[in-house]
Scaffold this active site. Sequence first.
Site, PDB file in Angstrom:
ATOM      1  N   CYS A   1      13.332  11.456   7.083  1.00  0.00           N
ATOM      2  CA  CYS A   1      13.346  10.929   8.455  1.00  0.00           C
ATOM      3  C   CYS A   1      14.716  11.086   9.098  1.00  0.00           C
ATOM      4  O   CYS A   1      14.820  11.216  10.309  1.00  0.00           O
ATOM      5  CB  CYS A   1      12.920   9.478   8.440  1.00  0.00           C
ATOM      6  SG  CYS A   1      13.892   8.494   7.301  1.00  0.00           S
TER       7      CYS A   1
ATOM      8  N   LYS B   1       0.874  -1.172   0.000  1.00  0.00           N
ATOM      9  CA  LYS B   1       0.000   0.000   0.000  1.00  0.00           C
ATOM     10  C   LYS B   1       0.911   1.223   0.000  1.00  0.00           C
ATOM     11  O   LYS B   1       1.451   1.598   1.040  1.00  0.00           O
ATOM     12  CB  LYS B   1      -0.883   0.031   1.252  1.00  0.00           C
ATOM     13  CG  LYS B   1      -1.915   1.156   1.188  1.00  0.00           C
ATOM     14  CD  LYS B   1      -2.453   1.528   2.539  1.00  0.00           C
ATOM     15  CE  LYS B   1      -1.727   2.683   3.152  1.00  0.00           C
ATOM     16  NZ  LYS B   1      -1.687   3.930   2.385  1.00  0.00           N
TER      17      LYS B   1
ATOM     18  N   GLU C   1      10.461   1.497  10.399  1.00  0.00           N
ATOM     19  CA  GLU C   1      11.374   2.649  10.325  1.00  0.00           C
ATOM     20  C   GLU C   1      10.535   3.881  10.582  1.00  0.00           C
ATOM     21  O   GLU C   1       9.684   4.225   9.768  1.00  0.00           O
ATOM     22  CB  GLU C   1      12.003   2.735   8.939  1.00  0.00           C
ATOM     23  CG  GLU C   1      12.764   1.500   8.517  1.00  0.00           C
ATOM     24  CD  GLU C   1      14.135   1.427   9.119  1.00  0.00           C
ATOM     25  OE1 GLU C   1      14.725   0.351   9.086  1.00  0.00           O
ATOM     26  OE2 GLU C   1      14.617   2.465   9.629  1.00  0.00           O
TER      27      GLU C   1
ATOM     28  N   GLU D   1       9.221  16.177  16.283  1.00  0.00           N
ATOM     29  CA  GLU D   1       9.728  16.161  14.905  1.00  0.00           C
ATOM     30  C   GLU D   1       8.897  17.144  14.078  1.00  0.00           C
ATOM     31  O   GLU D   1       7.676  17.095  14.103  1.00  0.00           O
ATOM     32  CB  GLU D   1       9.563  14.736  14.350  1.00  0.00           C
ATOM     33  CG  GLU D   1      10.031  14.563  12.929  1.00  0.00           C
ATOM     34  CD  GLU D   1       9.703  13.171  12.382  1.00  0.00           C
ATOM     35  OE1 GLU D   1       8.599  12.671  12.638  1.00  0.00           O
ATOM     36  OE2 GLU D   1      10.567  12.591  11.701  1.00  0.00           O
TER      37      GLU D   1
HETATM   38  P1  NAD Z   1       2.168   8.005   8.542  1.00  0.00           P
HETATM   39  O1  NAD Z   1       2.520   7.090   9.639  1.00  0.00           O
HETATM   40  O2  NAD Z   1       1.035   8.929   8.760  1.00  0.00           O
HETATM   41  O3  NAD Z   1       1.814   7.201   7.201  1.00  0.00           O
HETATM   42  C1  NAD Z   1       2.702   6.267   6.625  1.00  0.00           C
HETATM   43  C2  NAD Z   1       1.895   5.204   5.888  1.00  0.00           C
HETATM   44  O4  NAD Z   1       1.118   4.480   6.828  1.00  0.00           O
HETATM   45  C3  NAD Z   1       0.895   5.763   4.862  1.00  0.00           C
HETATM   46  O5  NAD Z   1       0.877   4.910   3.735  1.00  0.00           O
HETATM   47  C4  NAD Z   1      -0.415   5.706   5.602  1.00  0.00           C
HETATM   48  O6  NAD Z   1      -1.538   5.595   4.747  1.00  0.00           O
HETATM   49  C5  NAD Z   1      -0.246   4.439   6.430  1.00  0.00           C
HETATM   50  N1  NAD Z   1      -1.072   4.379   7.638  1.00  0.00           N
HETATM   51  C6  NAD Z   1      -1.502   5.417   8.398  1.00  0.00           C
HETATM   52  N2  NAD Z   1      -2.236   4.954   9.445  1.00  0.00           N
HETATM   53  C7  NAD Z   1      -2.252   3.602   9.346  1.00  0.00           C
HETATM   54  C8  NAD Z   1      -2.835   2.556  10.126  1.00  0.00           C
HETATM   55  N3  NAD Z   1      -3.508   2.818  11.225  1.00  0.00           N
HETATM   56  N4  NAD Z   1      -2.659   1.295   9.728  1.00  0.00           N
HETATM   57  C9  NAD Z   1      -1.926   1.016   8.635  1.00  0.00           C
HETATM   58  N5  NAD Z   1      -1.357   1.946   7.848  1.00  0.00           N
HETATM   59  C10 NAD Z   1      -1.513   3.231   8.199  1.00  0.00           C
HETATM   60  O7  NAD Z   1       3.496   8.807   8.213  1.00  0.00           O
HETATM   61  P2  NAD Z   1       3.673   9.974   7.155  1.00  0.00           P
HETATM   62  O8  NAD Z   1       3.183  11.229   7.751  1.00  0.00           O
HETATM   63  O9  NAD Z   1       3.146   9.578   5.838  1.00  0.00           O
HETATM   64  O10 NAD Z   1       5.267  10.019   7.026  1.00  0.00           O
HETATM   65  C11 NAD Z   1       6.020  10.872   7.795  1.00  0.00           C
HETATM   66  C12 NAD Z   1       6.614  10.147   8.969  1.00  0.00           C
HETATM   67  O11 NAD Z   1       7.319   9.015   8.521  1.00  0.00           O
HETATM   68  C13 NAD Z   1       7.625  10.975   9.719  1.00  0.00           C
HETATM   69  O12 NAD Z   1       7.458  10.782  11.100  1.00  0.00           O
HETATM   70  C14 NAD Z   1       8.944  10.416   9.286  1.00  0.00           C
HETATM   71  O13 NAD Z   1      10.005  10.603  10.204  1.00  0.00           O
HETATM   72  C15 NAD Z   1       8.615   8.985   9.090  1.00  0.00           C
HETATM   73  N6  NAD Z   1       9.539   8.369   8.147  1.00  0.00           N
HETATM   74  C16 NAD Z   1      10.453   7.497   8.624  1.00  0.00           C
HETATM   75  C17 NAD Z   1      11.383   6.933   7.757  1.00  0.00           C
HETATM   76  C18 NAD Z   1      12.431   5.979   8.255  1.00  0.00           C
HETATM   77  O14 NAD Z   1      13.055   5.317   7.432  1.00  0.00           O
HETATM   78  N7  NAD Z   1      12.655   5.904   9.546  1.00  0.00           N
HETATM   79  C19 NAD Z   1      11.362   7.264   6.413  1.00  0.00           C
HETATM   80  C20 NAD Z   1      10.415   8.154   5.975  1.00  0.00           C
HETATM   81  C21 NAD Z   1       9.491   8.693   6.848  1.00  0.00           C
END
Ligand code: NAD
Length: 526
Positions: A297, A190, A263, A395
Amino acid sequence: MTVTDHRPTTTTWRPGPVETARLAARIHVADGRELKTVTSPLTGEEIGEVPIGTAEDVAAAMAEARRVQARWAATSVKDRAKVLLRYHDLVLEHQDDLLDLIQLENGKARVWAFEEIMDQAVTARYYARLAPRALKPHRRLTALPGLVSATEHHVPKGVVGIISPWNYPLVLAVSDALAALVAGNAVVIKPDSQTPFTAIRAFELLEQAGLPKGLVQIVTGPGTQVGSAIIDAADYLMFTGSTETGRSIGSQIGGRLVGYSAELGGKNAMIVTADADLDRAVPSAVSGCFANTGQLCISIERIYVDAAIEPTFTKRFAEATEALRLGNEQAYTADVGPMASKAQLDKITAHVADAVDKGARLVTGGKARPDLGPFFHEPTVVTEVTPDMALYREETFGPLVAIYPYASVDEAVREANDTEYGLNSSVLCGDVKAGARIAEQLMSGTVNVNDGYASGWGTLDAPMGGMKASGMGRRHGRDGLLKYTESQTIAVRSAAAQKLQDATADPEGFAARFTKLLKAAKHLPR
Ligand code: NAD
């Protein structure tokens, strides 16, 4: 702040409705699902539409993926690796349309979109080279060599679920899939609803490279619906996103006793020592903070600078930040693109306002730039930040950095580690040996000496991931491959072992013979 002319300067391939409809047709959902419009943060234009999938769509995708996986697992690792090598070439060959898609969906400046192309190509090559060696059955030492022989095998998990975010639409959707696929798994993914087309195009190229049709299933839709159904059915889950979502997924998947790797977020710190060469440190700090519009991130949001050089560092860092070119061209002319969404812009705006209200000093930036596009925000530097300000611990995930002076290296290390996160950190220094000693004291999964993040991330052969609330498990390296397999030990008892048992039918005699054998086997590890 230097602003470039943000009108498109080159005529490039642009995915129009026909092209995106073709890509959307690869999404695995039943006919007639509601559609979601994907709008570009770069241009404000509609890029295309994707269906809003359901739990039933995920169930069907899982079943199809499982069917194809059985055949794929029987393919030799060498043949699977060849697909990755061909994909490596195709990514480089088709980089222009991938770059356009990444920029359109995410908004990032082209140079940071190219970072994704580069990373994707080297990751494909790395896992193609590593997999045949790492997945080969390995002989293991047994308690009784000669009497028992044993081999460790790596069996694919089955169907790996991947849930990915929007900030690196190519790398974070596809790189983990490459490792899972070469290990013999199928993938149900997804991608984030804002950036689905880059992932779909990349998986299309993977098919062109020889991946069996149906081995990767893409289902678009909300996390709570499609993501949740993937969590309930996958044999392993790879999640990249926020710590909040990672925690909620962890509690959902825990009961199923399947593996989970996450991650998550970071509040990454950089320490600049008094002997740092500022001609090199300042550009490193600028790219460490503002690459990908700070929506990375592992990018830096806190800089601790030796008090003796802090005023000079801050002045030079601010000047270099002001020289960054903001723009939305689909050409290599801008350094910083817009933020990816209104939610992202709102978050940075709130953090800046809160800090300034509570007495922080705005060194440079601080404003949204609607004149350039709806989600532009200036790269921003603040000082005099105190613990009551939201940006001190939270963050921002945007181009906002706070600079703090420190009196001793011990104090800098203590402050850098004073966070719930532990993803990435950086030390900018003159004496690299001293820098490495500081690095060893920092509690984060990667530490970069004289770089912001790229050296650590780019060390593909080493595990990459977060300590504390920044994640669990690792991507990259052997760990990033073997996590998609089950280890299986096959131990074979020899005929001689059988004879030994037969010859010592009485337990006392057996114990005596066995003790003698153990004494004789002095070369064995104890
Ligand atoms: P998010 O957690 O809101 O969403 C990430 C993904 O998870 C999306 O595809 C979303 O649709 C899905 N999702 C959301 N709620 C869900 C649930 N309850 N069940 C299953 N899937 C769900 O994060 P975001 O805002 O899209 O991304 C930004 C965040 O991601 C920041 O905190 C950033 O630091 C982190 N990030 C971490 C890394 C890493 O490698 N550590 C890399 C990129 C981003």
